[in-house]
Motif scaffolding. Sequence first.
Motif, PDB file in Angstrom:
ATOM      1  N   GLU A   9       1.008  -1.720   0.006  1.00  0.00           N
ATOM      2  CA  GLU A   9       0.607   0.178   0.039  1.00  0.00           C
ATOM      3  C   GLU A   9       0.782   1.687   0.425  1.00  0.00           C
ATOM      4  O   GLU A   9       2.170   1.166   0.443  1.00  0.00           O
ATOM      5  CB  GLU A   9      -1.015  -0.064   0.950  1.00  0.00           C
ATOM      6  CG  GLU A   9      -1.408   1.659   1.658  1.00  0.00           C
ATOM      7  CD  GLU A   9      -1.981   2.330   0.652  1.00  0.00           C
ATOM      8  OE1 GLU A   9      -2.772   1.443   0.282  1.00  0.00           O
ATOM      9  OE2 GLU A   9      -2.884   3.253   0.635  1.00  0.00           O
ATOM     10  N   THR A  11      -0.597   5.146  -1.425  1.00  0.00           N
ATOM     11  CA  THR A  11      -1.646   5.477  -2.472  1.00  0.00           C
ATOM     12  C   THR A  11      -1.193   6.724  -2.024  1.00  0.00           C
ATOM     13  O   THR A  11      -1.439   7.457  -1.858  1.00  0.00           O
ATOM     14  CB  THR A  11      -2.963   5.291  -2.098  1.00  0.00           C
ATOM     15  OG1 THR A  11      -3.607   5.188  -0.624  1.00  0.00           O
ATOM     16  CG2 THR A  11      -3.353   3.918  -2.414  1.00  0.00           C
ATOM     17  N   SER A  80      -0.989  -1.369  -4.395  1.00  0.00           N
ATOM     18  CA  SER A  80      -2.185  -0.567  -4.907  1.00  0.00           C
ATOM     19  C   SER A  80      -2.514   0.207  -5.966  1.00  0.00           C
ATOM     20  O   SER A  80      -1.572   1.210  -6.379  1.00  0.00           O
ATOM     21  CB  SER A  80      -2.552   0.338  -3.983  1.00  0.00           C
ATOM     22  OG  SER A  80      -3.146  -0.031  -2.645  1.00  0.00           O
ATOM     23  N   GLY A  84      -5.371   7.335  -5.655  1.00  0.00           N
ATOM     24  CA  GLY A  84      -4.648   8.204  -5.138  1.00  0.00           C
ATOM     25  C   GLY A  84      -3.604   8.433  -5.196  1.00  0.00           C
ATOM     26  O   GLY A  84      -4.151   9.342  -6.558  1.00  0.00           O
ATOM     27  N   ASN A 111      -8.027  -2.050  -6.083  1.00  0.00           N
ATOM     28  CA  ASN A 111      -8.187  -1.420  -6.277  1.00  0.00           C
ATOM     29  C   ASN A 111      -7.950  -0.750  -4.878  1.00  0.00           C
ATOM     30  O   ASN A 111      -9.169  -1.222  -3.958  1.00  0.00           O
ATOM     31  CB  ASN A 111     -10.233  -1.188  -6.279  1.00  0.00           C
ATOM     32  CG  ASN A 111     -10.793   0.418  -6.107  1.00  0.00           C
ATOM     33  OD1 ASN A 111     -11.441   0.101  -5.226  1.00  0.00           O
ATOM     34  ND2 ASN A 111     -10.977   0.690  -7.323  1.00  0.00           N
ATOM     35  N   HIS A 112      -7.754   0.261  -3.645  1.00  0.00           N
ATOM     36  CA  HIS A 112      -7.805   0.401  -2.802  1.00  0.00           C
ATOM     37  C   HIS A 112      -8.988   1.049  -1.860  1.00  0.00           C
ATOM     38  O   HIS A 112      -8.559   0.366  -1.037  1.00  0.00           O
ATOM     39  CB  HIS A 112      -7.219   1.984  -2.345  1.00  0.00           C
ATOM     40  CG  HIS A 112      -6.939   2.667  -1.889  1.00  0.00           C
ATOM     41  ND1 HIS A 112      -5.547   2.109  -0.383  1.00  0.00           N
ATOM     42  CD2 HIS A 112      -7.739   3.232  -0.849  1.00  0.00           C
ATOM     43  CE1 HIS A 112      -5.773   3.086   0.712  1.00  0.00           C
ATOM     44  NE2 HIS A 112      -6.951   3.661   0.406  1.00  0.00           N
ATOM     45  N   CYS A 113      -9.828   1.258  -2.202  1.00  0.00           N
ATOM     46  CA  CYS A 113     -10.817   1.451  -1.928  1.00  0.00           C
ATOM     47  C   CYS A 113     -12.355  -0.206  -1.369  1.00  0.00           C
ATOM     48  O   CYS A 113     -11.891  -0.501  -0.472  1.00  0.00           O
ATOM     49  CB  CYS A 113     -12.357   2.224  -2.510  1.00  0.00           C
ATOM     50  SG  CYS A 113     -11.615   3.614  -3.487  1.00  0.00           S
ATOM     51  N   HIS A 116      -9.937  -1.486   1.839  1.00  0.00           N
ATOM     52  CA  HIS A 116     -11.022  -1.218   3.429  1.00  0.00           C
ATOM     53  C   HIS A 116     -12.574  -1.998   2.330  1.00  0.00           C
ATOM     54  O   HIS A 116     -12.242  -2.346   4.447  1.00  0.00           O
ATOM     55  CB  HIS A 116     -10.965   0.477   2.974  1.00  0.00           C
ATOM     56  CG  HIS A 116     -10.615   0.822   3.078  1.00  0.00           C
ATOM     57  ND1 HIS A 116      -9.856   1.070   4.408  1.00  0.00           N
ATOM     58  CD2 HIS A 116      -9.427   2.204   2.114  1.00  0.00           C
ATOM     59  CE1 HIS A 116      -8.864   2.089   4.418  1.00  0.00           C
ATOM     60  NE2 HIS A 116      -8.771   2.326   2.881  1.00  0.00           N
ATOM     61  N   ASP A 289      -5.091   3.637   6.060  1.00  0.00           N
ATOM     62  CA  ASP A 289      -4.841   2.583   5.186  1.00  0.00           C
ATOM     63  C   ASP A 289      -3.618   2.046   5.510  1.00  0.00           C
ATOM     64  O   ASP A 289      -2.820   1.882   6.822  1.00  0.00           O
ATOM     65  CB  ASP A 289      -3.447   4.029   4.306  1.00  0.00           C
ATOM     66  CG  ASP A 289      -4.853   4.459   3.515  1.00  0.00           C
ATOM     67  OD1 ASP A 289      -6.077   4.289   3.580  1.00  0.00           O
ATOM     68  OD2 ASP A 289      -4.548   5.740   2.928  1.00  0.00           O
ATOM     69  N   ILE A 294      -4.573  -4.263   1.232  1.00  0.00           N
ATOM     70  CA  ILE A 294      -4.059  -4.222   0.083  1.00  0.00           C
ATOM     71  C   ILE A 294      -3.160  -6.205  -0.806  1.00  0.00           C
ATOM     72  O   ILE A 294      -3.719  -6.338  -1.308  1.00  0.00           O
ATOM     73  CB  ILE A 294      -3.030  -3.780  -0.371  1.00  0.00           C
ATOM     74  CG1 ILE A 294      -2.661  -2.286  -0.173  1.00  0.00           C
ATOM     75  CG2 ILE A 294      -2.390  -3.528  -2.158  1.00  0.00           C
ATOM     76  CD1 ILE A 294      -4.269  -1.514  -0.876  1.00  0.00           C
TER      77      ILE A 294
END
Length: 341
Positions: A9, A11, A80, A84, A111-113, A116, A289, A294
């Motif tokens: 990670e 971003t 990621s 970002g 995809n970072h979102c 989560h 984050d 990830i």
Amino acid sequence: MKGTVLGIEGTAWNLSAAIVNENDVIAEVSDMYRPPTGGIHPREAAQHHAKYASYVVRGVLEEAKKNGVDASQIDAISFSQGPGLGACLRTVATAARMLAISLDVPLVGVNHCLAHVEVGRWKTPATDPVTLYVSGANSQVLAYRMGRYRVFGETLDIGLGNAFDKFARSAGLGHPGGPQIEQFARNAANYIPLPYVVKGMDLSFSGLSTAATEALKKHSMEDVCYSFQETAFAMVVEVTERALAHTGKNEVLLAGGVGANMRLREMLEIMCTERGASFYVPEKRFMGDNGAMIAYLGLLMYDSGNVIDVENSHVNPNFRPDEVDVTWLSEDLEEGRQRCI
Ligand code: AMP
Ligand code: MG
């Protein structure tokens, strides 16, 4: 589900590498970029990530080895891919590509979102939640429907965390602003009306942040911080509640760094109790984050054949979660999907 994945990670402020398997996080090593003054400077953050990339990667491999997992057991490398800061994303992607080539394993662009959301589903009992994802740069209400995570509502300008940070900067408080605003809000005496901007299912925080700064000319820091929180949180809770009503789901998952805020949790808890929905908050280390999320979504994607070639691994600073075909969901959710149709 089987496999061991190393994920990176990076971003924005947190450079973090983790190795996970289907059971748990085997190792995680992070190094945060801390701006000397002001907010996050994208180029400086990227330089930080470039400087510490080998430190976090070497560190996570050493820690994993102590826990009985060798580099030769890693099945894939995930990173990621967005959204970002462009310079940060490119730095981390370069490290991930080099690792994938040298270990001769597949590469997974995450995809970072969605990471989560998925780490929340992994680390709480939530199965098919409406997710409120509120972080520095992002604010979205997400839920799974018909093969993709759909964005039911989102900010039209800045993320809620950045709105807090922007206000805190102009008020002479340090970065990040969120935790300090929460502290001041605890000692407030009055609510000051501030702009409540919900447009359909979308949100806007920029004007609210500016209005809070203006309000400081006449009111105490405590009252302004309290009023800022109450207004912003009422907005996100309203949109989350309407997403619940619209989708017919009965779980809410909180994600992102702003989710550390106890008042936000309390307001969501009240709304969920009133609607008969369950409310889930993962452990704090999985909220902001982190590399583990990830690596974990990387594992889900790797396991469902969702890998990319190095040649097609470009980053996307505006990568939307609803662009991703969800290849990894269980049969149960797919049945739910059929019922939805
Ligand atoms: P993330 O981008 O998910 O890592 O989250 C970082 C953001 O969370 C920053 O904008 C912080 O100001 C915000 N934040 C962290 N702790 C709190 C808190 N207790 N209350 C509100 N915002 C917070
Ligand atoms: Mg985030």
